[in-house]
Structure formats: C-alpha cells, structure tokens
Motif scaffolding. Sequence first.
Motif, PDB file in Angstrom:
ATOM      1  N   PRO A 143      -7.445  -3.694   1.327  1.00 55.15           N
ATOM      2  CA  PRO A 143      -6.700  -3.247   0.452  1.00 55.15           C
ATOM      3  C   PRO A 143      -7.059  -3.766  -0.888  1.00 55.15           C
ATOM      4  N   LEU A 144      -7.534  -4.903  -0.781  1.00 60.83           N
ATOM      5  CA  LEU A 144      -7.979  -5.590  -2.269  1.00 60.83           C
ATOM      6  C   LEU A 144      -9.266  -5.127  -3.003  1.00 60.83           C
ATOM      7  N   ARG A 145      -9.804  -3.906  -2.318  1.00 60.82           N
ATOM      8  CA  ARG A 145     -11.000  -3.204  -2.844  1.00 60.82           C
ATOM      9  C   ARG A 145     -10.388  -2.400  -3.812  1.00 60.82           C
TER      10      ARG A 145
ATOM     11  N   MET B  99      -0.307   0.377  -4.428  1.00 58.17           N
ATOM     12  CA  MET B  99      -0.827  -0.848  -4.933  1.00 58.17           C
ATOM     13  C   MET B  99       0.245  -1.995  -5.389  1.00 58.17           C
ATOM     14  N   ALA B 100       1.266  -1.547  -5.769  1.00 60.24           N
ATOM     15  CA  ALA B 100       2.521  -2.686  -6.344  1.00 60.24           C
ATOM     16  C   ALA B 100       2.790  -3.315  -4.993  1.00 60.24           C
ATOM     17  N   ASP B 101       3.068  -2.831  -3.722  1.00 62.08           N
ATOM     18  CA  ASP B 101       3.259  -3.757  -2.613  1.00 62.08           C
ATOM     19  C   ASP B 101       2.395  -4.543  -2.347  1.00 62.08           C
ATOM     20  N   ILE B 102       1.030  -4.529  -2.509  1.00 61.82           N
ATOM     21  CA  ILE B 102       0.040  -5.564  -2.373  1.00 61.82           C
ATOM     22  C   ILE B 102       0.333  -6.625  -3.399  1.00 61.82           C
ATOM     23  N   PHE B 103       0.716  -6.296  -4.577  1.00 55.63           N
ATOM     24  CA  PHE B 103       0.919  -7.487  -5.667  1.00 55.63           C
ATOM     25  C   PHE B 103       2.150  -8.218  -5.136  1.00 55.63           C
ATOM     26  N   THR B 104       3.170  -7.693  -4.605  1.00 55.13           N
ATOM     27  CA  THR B 104       4.471  -8.129  -4.222  1.00 55.13           C
ATOM     28  C   THR B 104       4.058  -8.921  -2.957  1.00 55.13           C
ATOM     29  N   ALA B 105       3.326  -8.515  -2.153  1.00 56.98           N
ATOM     30  CA  ALA B 105       2.943  -9.492  -0.940  1.00 56.98           C
ATOM     31  C   ALA B 105       2.101 -10.744  -1.356  1.00 56.98           C
TER      32      ALA B 105
END
Length: 93
Positions: free
Chosen positions: A78-80, A1-7
């Motif tokens: 992935p945001l779900r 999930m951290a990668d989504i926030f980085t993106a």
Amino acid sequence: MADIFTALADSTRRAVLDELAARDGQTLFELCGKLATKHGISSSRQAITQHLGMLEAVGLVTTRRAGRYKFHHADFTPLRAVSTRWPIPQEEP
C-alpha cells in the motif's frame, strides 16, 4: 490512502511495522516482547492486537494462522501508492 496515513500516525503502529520489517512472521507474544524491550512500549496484548487490526485493515499487515498461533507479516505494497502519487526526485550527484 487517508487510512494509511492514519495508521502510520501512531508511533506504536510504526514500531510494530519496524519489528515486522526486521523479522517477518512474528506472533503477538513475540511482538509484545520486542516492543517492550526495544521500544519501551508496555501496551497490553489487547492494545497491540487492536494496533495490528488497524494495520491489517489498511493492508499493511497480513496474518496467517498455524494451529493455535497467528503469524503477522508486513505488506508494504500500500505504500507504493503513496510513492507513485508523490515520487521523490533523485538528487543530482
């Protein structure tokens, strides 16, 4: 999930997702044009390709090749996981 926030931390990547949400299935050429005219982002095609690669790596973008063109599609699945982990309570009327 951290990668989504980085993106999502990068404004250019958020703009790419905005454009794909507005009209899915765009080519790199179309995205670069929209980013330049609507968002004032004049990054090179190579830079936008790298941003698309990051979004694809975290599952927010998928690509489909048709002949010599690659079409990019948004995938907000992935945001779900984020909204499931931290649901937003409904406000009382």
